[in-house]
Structure formats: C-alpha cells, structure tokens
Design a protein around this motif. Structure first.
Motif, PDB file in Angstrom:
ATOM      1  N   THR A 104       0.721  -1.250  -0.060  1.00 55.05           N
ATOM      2  CA  THR A 104       0.082  -0.214   0.117  1.00 55.05           C
ATOM      3  C   THR A 104       1.036   1.261   0.084  1.00 55.05           C
ATOM      4  O   THR A 104       0.344   2.270  -0.550  1.00 55.05           O
ATOM      5  CB  THR A 104      -0.862   0.089   1.083  1.00 55.05           C
ATOM      6  OG1 THR A 104      -0.076  -0.157   2.191  1.00 55.05           O
ATOM      7  CG2 THR A 104      -1.860  -0.974   1.201  1.00 55.05           C
ATOM      8  N   THR A 105       2.315   1.172   0.565  1.00 52.90           N
ATOM      9  CA  THR A 105       2.859   2.452   0.619  1.00 52.90           C
ATOM     10  C   THR A 105       3.744   2.457  -0.690  1.00 52.90           C
ATOM     11  O   THR A 105       4.264   3.474  -1.030  1.00 52.90           O
ATOM     12  CB  THR A 105       3.904   2.348   1.894  1.00 52.90           C
ATOM     13  OG1 THR A 105       4.778   1.142   1.620  1.00 52.90           O
ATOM     14  CG2 THR A 105       3.102   2.358   3.114  1.00 52.90           C
ATOM     15  N   GLY A 106       4.071   1.475  -1.551  1.00 52.95           N
ATOM     16  CA  GLY A 106       4.745   1.259  -2.721  1.00 52.95           C
ATOM     17  C   GLY A 106       6.299   1.812  -2.142  1.00 52.95           C
ATOM     18  O   GLY A 106       6.867   2.034  -3.059  1.00 52.95           O
ATOM     19  N   GLY A 107       6.673   1.385  -1.177  1.00 49.92           N
ATOM     20  CA  GLY A 107       7.813   1.816  -0.623  1.00 49.92           C
ATOM     21  C   GLY A 107       9.176   0.719  -0.795  1.00 49.92           C
ATOM     22  O   GLY A 107      10.066   1.180  -0.613  1.00 49.92           O
ATOM     23  N   LEU A 108       8.727  -0.539  -1.416  1.00 46.86           N
ATOM     24  CA  LEU A 108       9.921  -1.223  -1.744  1.00 46.86           C
ATOM     25  C   LEU A 108      10.061  -1.704  -3.191  1.00 46.86           C
ATOM     26  O   LEU A 108       9.134  -2.181  -4.059  1.00 46.86           O
ATOM     27  CB  LEU A 108       9.611  -2.689  -0.834  1.00 46.86           C
ATOM     28  CG  LEU A 108      10.746  -3.715  -0.913  1.00 46.86           C
ATOM     29  CD1 LEU A 108      12.080  -3.403  -0.504  1.00 46.86           C
ATOM     30  CD2 LEU A 108      10.099  -4.866  -0.256  1.00 46.86           C
ATOM     31  N   ASP A 109      11.189  -1.580  -3.793  1.00 46.66           N
ATOM     32  CA  ASP A 109      11.544  -2.130  -4.922  1.00 46.66           C
ATOM     33  C   ASP A 109      12.463  -3.315  -4.794  1.00 46.66           C
ATOM     34  O   ASP A 109      13.895  -2.980  -4.491  1.00 46.66           O
ATOM     35  CB  ASP A 109      12.125  -0.898  -5.769  1.00 46.66           C
ATOM     36  CG  ASP A 109      12.681  -1.294  -7.218  1.00 46.66           C
ATOM     37  OD1 ASP A 109      12.299  -2.487  -7.643  1.00 46.66           O
ATOM     38  OD2 ASP A 109      12.871  -0.694  -8.274  1.00 46.66           O
ATOM     39  N   LEU A 110      12.184  -4.285  -4.559  1.00 42.18           N
ATOM     40  CA  LEU A 110      12.907  -5.528  -4.380  1.00 42.18           C
ATOM     41  C   LEU A 110      13.282  -6.471  -5.326  1.00 42.18           C
ATOM     42  O   LEU A 110      12.429  -6.758  -6.235  1.00 42.18           O
ATOM     43  CB  LEU A 110      12.027  -6.370  -3.271  1.00 42.18           C
ATOM     44  CG  LEU A 110      12.746  -7.459  -2.617  1.00 42.18           C
ATOM     45  CD1 LEU A 110      14.354  -7.073  -1.770  1.00 42.18           C
ATOM     46  CD2 LEU A 110      11.961  -8.505  -1.786  1.00 42.18           C
ATOM     47  N   THR A 111      14.590  -6.707  -5.164  1.00 39.20           N
ATOM     48  CA  THR A 111      15.229  -7.628  -6.514  1.00 39.20           C
ATOM     49  C   THR A 111      15.718  -8.887  -5.725  1.00 39.20           C
ATOM     50  O   THR A 111      16.667  -8.626  -4.717  1.00 39.20           O
ATOM     51  CB  THR A 111      16.150  -7.004  -7.414  1.00 39.20           C
ATOM     52  OG1 THR A 111      15.506  -5.758  -7.946  1.00 39.20           O
ATOM     53  CG2 THR A 111      16.795  -7.886  -8.319  1.00 39.20           C
TER      54      THR A 111
END
Length: 198
Positions: A29-36
């Motif tokens: 919901t926060t869109g705070g993570l760009d995880l690879t």
C-alpha cells in the motif's frame, strides 16, 4: 519505515523468510519497496550494476569457500552500497568478521523479525547518506580520506552530476612525499595530533 521507495537487492538462496519480513516493513500500500532477489553469486554482481540498489542484503551461505569471500567480493564491486549480512547462527563469528570486510551490520537467520531487520536497515540506509559515507571512508588515525574513500566519493559525485545534469569541478593537488618508511608512521601521528588540536 518511510514513504520513499527503497531499492533493495536480496542475495539469498532461500529468501522466503526475509522477503516476508521485508513485505511487512514495506507493505504494498505504501509502494515503498523495490525488491530484487537473486540466489547465486554469478547473478549478484551483474544485478548490482543493473538495479543500482541502495542496500544489499547478502547471505553468507552463497559463498562457495570462505564465507567472508562473498562479502569482500560484493564490497569491492559496489563499495558505496551498504551491505547487511544474513548468517546462520553457527556462522555468527563469520558474520561479526564481515564487518571488517565491508558489511555494515548482520542479522542471524531464525531471528529475522520486522523489528530487528527494520532497525538494521534504517541504520544502514542512514549511514549511506553522503555525510555518513564520508565518515566511513576516512582513516581512523589521521581523519584523511583513504584511497578507496576518494574513489568512492568521486564516483558518487559523478553519478549525482550525471543524474541531475549539473557540472562537476575537480580540484586536485599533487603532494609528493619522499619519506622513508620508518618516518611515515611518525608523520601520520603528527597529522593526527594536529587534527585533534583543531
């Protein structure tokens, strides 16, 4: 943790527990993570260059030989990116030693909860600010930048100039010291003493 989107590269063979914990810290919901996520050393280094993460979470189990080899390899390939090490409890000694190889902190598997991982990630990201990074790249005795420190800061300034479109000026002074080795320690101590007096 915060509303800014954080780019994290997770290098772990079985990443389930860690991914779940990261999802708790950074809900969709926060869109705070760009995880690879990568699971081998062979894909880790090229992925670092493609993803340009702000933080690397690195499992010591990925190393084929000495567990510290993987930390040293990643730190050499990406010296400006903070590394948080994941280790099995029986590898705690290696995890502690990884701090001298370039890791900023470590977390033991089985103890990876949102609170512990959140604390470690916050500290690592805060220390990766420009000011925090400069402190890590100085010689403890003299307070002067190390060779690696100068190269890392230079690279970060170049990246910033490219990203913002600003110009970068480089000022350098060439210093020649022809000192015998036995005098080098005395000179370092004198510089350190002068810096403390300021």
């Amino acid at each position: 943790m915060n509303q800014k989107r954080v780019r994290i590269l997770l290098a772990e063979d079985d990443a389930g527990e860690t991914v779940d914990t990261l999802r708790i810290l950074f809900p969709d919901t926060t869109g705070g993570l760009d995880l690879t996520v990568v699971s081998t050393i062979g894909t880790l280094i090229p992925t670092v260059k493609m993803v340009d993460p702000e933080l690397i979470i690195l499992d010591l189990e990925l190393s084929l030989r000495d567990p510290l080899d993987v930390v040293h390899l990643v730190h050499r390939a990406a010296p400006g990116i903070p590394i948080v090490v994941l280790a099995n409890p029986e590898q705690k000694q290696y995890a502690a030693q990884s701090l001298s190889e370039g890791a900023m902190d470590y977390v033991l598997k089985g103890f990876v909860d949102a609170r512990a991982l959140g604390r470690v990630l916050r500290a690592a990201l805060e220390r990766n600010t420009f000011e925090g990074l400069t402190d890590l790249l100085r010689d403890a005795m003299t307070g002067l930048y190390t060779r690696e420190g100068l190269l890392t800061l230079g690279a970060r300034c170049q990246e910033e100039a490219r990203r913002t479109g600003r110009k970068m000026k480089l000022r350098a002074r060439r210093i020649h010291h022809h000192l015998p080795f036995r005098n080098a320690q005395r000179v370092s101590q004198k510089i350190a003493q002068q810096r403390r007096q300021k």
